[in-house]
Write a protein that holds these residues in place. Structure first.
Motif, PDB file in Angstrom:
ATOM      1  N   GLU A 290     -88.705 -13.218 125.752  1.00 37.00           N
ATOM      2  CA  GLU A 290     -89.515 -12.271 124.986  1.00 37.00           C
ATOM      3  C   GLU A 290     -90.998 -12.578 125.136  1.00 37.00           C
ATOM      4  O   GLU A 290     -91.822 -11.672 125.296  1.00 37.00           O
ATOM      5  CB  GLU A 290     -89.114 -12.328 123.507  1.00 37.00           C
ATOM      6  N   ALA A 291     -91.364 -13.845 125.093  1.00 40.49           N
ATOM      7  CA  ALA A 291     -92.771 -14.227 125.233  1.00 40.49           C
ATOM      8  C   ALA A 291     -93.299 -13.880 126.618  1.00 40.49           C
ATOM      9  O   ALA A 291     -94.459 -13.452 126.764  1.00 40.49           O
ATOM     10  CB  ALA A 291     -92.932 -15.722 124.962  1.00 40.49           C
ATOM     11  N   CYS A 292     -92.460 -14.068 127.614  1.00 39.25           N
ATOM     12  CA  CYS A 292     -92.845 -13.745 128.986  1.00 39.25           C
ATOM     13  C   CYS A 292     -93.098 -12.244 129.128  1.00 39.25           C
ATOM     14  O   CYS A 292     -94.115 -11.808 129.681  1.00 39.25           O
ATOM     15  CB  CYS A 292     -91.731 -14.205 129.927  1.00 39.25           C
ATOM     16  N   HIS A 307     -87.017  -7.574 135.633  1.00 39.32           N
ATOM     17  CA  HIS A 307     -85.896  -8.504 135.447  1.00 39.32           C
ATOM     18  C   HIS A 307     -86.191  -9.479 134.312  1.00 39.32           C
ATOM     19  O   HIS A 307     -87.248  -9.435 133.690  1.00 39.32           O
ATOM     20  CB  HIS A 307     -85.596  -9.264 136.748  1.00 39.32           C
ATOM     21  N   ARG A 308     -85.249 -10.374 134.073  1.00 41.86           N
ATOM     22  CA  ARG A 308     -85.393 -11.395 133.039  1.00 41.86           C
ATOM     23  C   ARG A 308     -86.439 -12.426 133.472  1.00 41.86           C
ATOM     24  O   ARG A 308     -86.829 -12.491 134.650  1.00 41.86           O
ATOM     25  CB  ARG A 308     -84.056 -12.079 132.828  1.00 41.86           C
ATOM     26  N   MET A 309     -86.835 -13.254 132.519  1.00 43.09           N
ATOM     27  CA  MET A 309     -87.786 -14.316 132.828  1.00 43.09           C
ATOM     28  C   MET A 309     -87.225 -15.304 133.849  1.00 43.09           C
ATOM     29  O   MET A 309     -87.936 -15.779 134.734  1.00 43.09           O
ATOM     30  CB  MET A 309     -88.157 -15.058 131.552  1.00 43.09           C
ATOM     31  N   GLU A 340     -89.910 -17.087 136.299  1.00 40.36           N
ATOM     32  CA  GLU A 340     -90.190 -16.258 137.473  1.00 40.36           C
ATOM     33  C   GLU A 340     -90.587 -14.819 137.147  1.00 40.36           C
ATOM     34  O   GLU A 340     -89.942 -13.866 137.582  1.00 40.36           O
ATOM     35  CB  GLU A 340     -88.974 -16.244 138.399  1.00 40.36           C
ATOM     36  N   PRO A 341     -91.670 -14.629 136.407  1.00 42.46           N
ATOM     37  CA  PRO A 341     -92.116 -13.259 136.173  1.00 42.46           C
ATOM     38  C   PRO A 341     -92.597 -12.607 137.471  1.00 42.46           C
ATOM     39  O   PRO A 341     -93.034 -13.286 138.404  1.00 42.46           O
ATOM     40  CB  PRO A 341     -93.270 -13.428 135.185  1.00 42.46           C
ATOM     41  N   SER A 342     -92.536 -11.304 137.523  1.00 42.76           N
ATOM     42  CA  SER A 342     -93.003 -10.567 138.691  1.00 42.76           C
ATOM     43  C   SER A 342     -93.445  -9.186 138.263  1.00 42.76           C
ATOM     44  O   SER A 342     -93.104  -8.707 137.173  1.00 42.76           O
ATOM     45  CB  SER A 342     -91.902 -10.464 139.751  1.00 42.76           C
ATOM     46  N   VAL A 351     -95.675  -8.732 143.309  1.00 42.38           N
ATOM     47  CA  VAL A 351     -96.326 -10.006 143.011  1.00 42.38           C
ATOM     48  C   VAL A 351     -95.359 -10.830 142.167  1.00 42.38           C
ATOM     49  O   VAL A 351     -94.893 -10.368 141.121  1.00 42.38           O
ATOM     50  CB  VAL A 351     -97.647  -9.797 142.249  1.00 42.38           C
ATOM     51  N   ARG A 352     -95.060 -12.040 142.614  1.00 45.90           N
ATOM     52  CA  ARG A 352     -94.132 -12.884 141.871  1.00 45.90           C
ATOM     53  C   ARG A 352     -94.487 -14.355 142.076  1.00 45.90           C
ATOM     54  O   ARG A 352     -95.039 -14.744 143.113  1.00 45.90           O
ATOM     55  CB  ARG A 352     -92.682 -12.628 142.288  1.00 45.90           C
ATOM     56  N   VAL A 353     -94.160 -15.159 141.080  1.00 47.60           N
ATOM     57  CA  VAL A 353     -94.276 -16.612 141.157  1.00 47.60           C
ATOM     58  C   VAL A 353     -93.046 -17.187 140.487  1.00 47.60           C
ATOM     59  O   VAL A 353     -92.608 -16.693 139.448  1.00 47.60           O
ATOM     60  CB  VAL A 353     -95.553 -17.119 140.467  1.00 47.60           C
ATOM     61  N   GLU A 354     -92.444 -18.190 141.105  1.00 49.49           N
ATOM     62  CA  GLU A 354     -91.237 -18.798 140.531  1.00 49.49           C
ATOM     63  C   GLU A 354     -91.280 -20.310 140.681  1.00 49.49           C
ATOM     64  O   GLU A 354     -91.555 -20.826 141.766  1.00 49.49           O
ATOM     65  CB  GLU A 354     -89.984 -18.245 141.201  1.00 49.49           C
ATOM     66  N   ASP A 355     -90.998 -20.976 139.583  1.00 54.73           N
ATOM     67  CA  ASP A 355     -90.899 -22.435 139.571  1.00 54.73           C
ATOM     68  C   ASP A 355     -89.650 -22.849 138.820  1.00 54.73           C
ATOM     69  O   ASP A 355     -89.183 -22.130 137.929  1.00 54.73           O
ATOM     70  CB  ASP A 355     -92.108 -23.048 138.872  1.00 54.73           C
ATOM     71  N   VAL A 356     -89.132 -24.011 139.162  1.00 55.37           N
ATOM     72  CA  VAL A 356     -88.072 -24.627 138.370  1.00 55.37           C
ATOM     73  C   VAL A 356     -88.733 -25.475 137.288  1.00 55.37           C
ATOM     74  O   VAL A 356     -89.665 -26.242 137.555  1.00 55.37           O
ATOM     75  CB  VAL A 356     -87.146 -25.494 139.243  1.00 55.37           C
TER      76      VAL A 356
END
Length: 378
Positions: A290-292, A307-309, A340-342, A351-356
């Motif tokens: 929700e915050a994302c 998509h989901r966070m 991983e918001p996009s 535009v996307r960035v994803e981290d573990v």
């Protein structure tokens, strides 16, 4: 493919067998019927004779492994490496109806007993336990999910290494991002590079996603060849000693438009907002999601965040808990998940960035170290 003919054939069969509806899982069968990409599209199913009966049976007395002969050839000769397995039941390839499975269930006194099943136990096994053995079955998937969600130090070390490999591959790939390069060349190179870092295979098929004015207006219609004004969104991962990574970054081949630059800023804000709003041991996974999304909603861009966070990650690249609406699981120390918001703007770019991310007693730690600053190559 003549999908209409296949649907017609199915309907005729349904009428002959007297069923009103047919349920088809999102695997190769629904791809065959209608052409939709299967879930887990990077793998086809591999079956040996009666592989449905391959499973692990745990009681208060024994741990028993069932496996068809051909599959067992790869490990049965080194069972001393698996001391936790008390008994290995190898059944012949011709045993396609589970006779050896039935015999062992009865021998262990499980007829008529309650037996817990996880979600991937085949329906054949579940029905056989009920119909032949009079068992009462119960879904215990949540129990295993909870166990797997909390990683120990050894698991975390492996996942940290897998994320580091994904980081190194990113830097290895950057020189290929020039006009005229085919996307599949880059994707193949990503999957080749992981072997040079002693990884087993990719955690899913590598994707280099680039959209813009001359690409399609929907997800699934990217460019095939890089051009100088393209926006590149990476999505790939590796498997190192059985543990996954999942990685994403966006690269601009030339100075992005103010709109795309703002999109990158929003993605960064949303990624960090999810963690800033959360407290380990208190917050629910859905609250991070929700915050994302709230960042995008306040900017009027949530319709473009499709998509989901994120999702849990470990032995599988997607596993529980999910950072998604409806997931009430509390975030606890030892959980690993993606952030991983996009933003997808049709005809403009992705535009996307994803981290573990690792949840710790004191907060959150990113396992990836690649810069989050905007990257412009041209």
């Amino acid at each position: 493919m003549d999908y209409a003919k296949r649907i017609k054939n199915l309907r005729e069969r349904m009428e002959r067998t007297g069923v009103d509806a047919a349920l088809i899982a999102n695997d190769a069968s629904w791809e065959y019927m209608v052409g939709l990409p299967r879930g887990g599209h990077d793998n086809t199913k591999q079956r040996q004779n009666s592989l449905e009966f391959a499973c692990l049976l745990v009681t208060q007395k024994l741990v028993t492994a069932f496996c068809p002969r051909l599959s067992a050839l790869g490990f049965s000769w080194r069972m001393e490496q698996f001391p936790q397995v008390d008994k290995l039941v190898i059944y012949p390839d011709a045993d396609i109806y589970g006779e050896n499975f039935d015999r062992e269930i009865t021998a262990q006194g499980l007829d008529g007993k309650y037996i817990g099943l996880t979600r991937d136990i085949s329906s054949m096994v579940a029905l056989r336990l009920i119909d032949k053995h009079g068992a009462k079955v119960k879904d215990i998937s949540a129990e295993l999910d909870e166990m797997r969600a909390l990683k120990d130090e050894e698991e975390i070390a492996l996942m940290r290494h897998a994320s580091g490999v994904a980081d190194r591959i990113y830097y290895d790939i950057l020189p290929m991002l020039v006009p005229g390069t085919r996307i599949r060349e880059i994707e193949h190179e990503i999957e080749r590079l992981l072997e040079t870092y002693d990884c087993s295979y990719s955690s899913f098929s590598a994707e280099v996603l680039n959209y813009g004015p001359k690409a399609g207006n929907r997800i699934g219609e990217p460019y095939a060849i890089l051009e100088e004004d393209h926006t590149i969104a990476f999505d790939y991962g590796v498997v190192y000693q059985g543990y996954c990574s999942d990685f994403g970054r966006t690269v601009f081949l030339r100075e992005p438009t103010p709109e795309l630059r703002r999109c990158h800023e929003l993605v960064m804000e949303a990624q960090q907002a999810a963690l800033d709003a959360a407290k380990v041991g208190v917050s629910r996974c859905c609250e991070l999601n929700e915050a994302c999304h709230r960042v995008m909603k306040e900017a009027g861009m949530d319709a473009h965040f499709i998509h989901r966070m994120g999702h849990g990650i470990g032995k599988d690249v997607h596993e529980r808990p999910f950072m998604a609406e409806g997931e009430d699981t509390i975030v606890r120390p030892g959980m690993c998940f993606t952030d991983e918001p996009s933003l997808f703007l049709a005809g403009k770019g992705l535009v996307r960035v994803e981290d573990v991310v690792l949840a710790t007693p004191s907060g959150f730690e990113y396992l990836n170290s690649v810069t989050k600053e905007i990257v412009v190559l041209g």
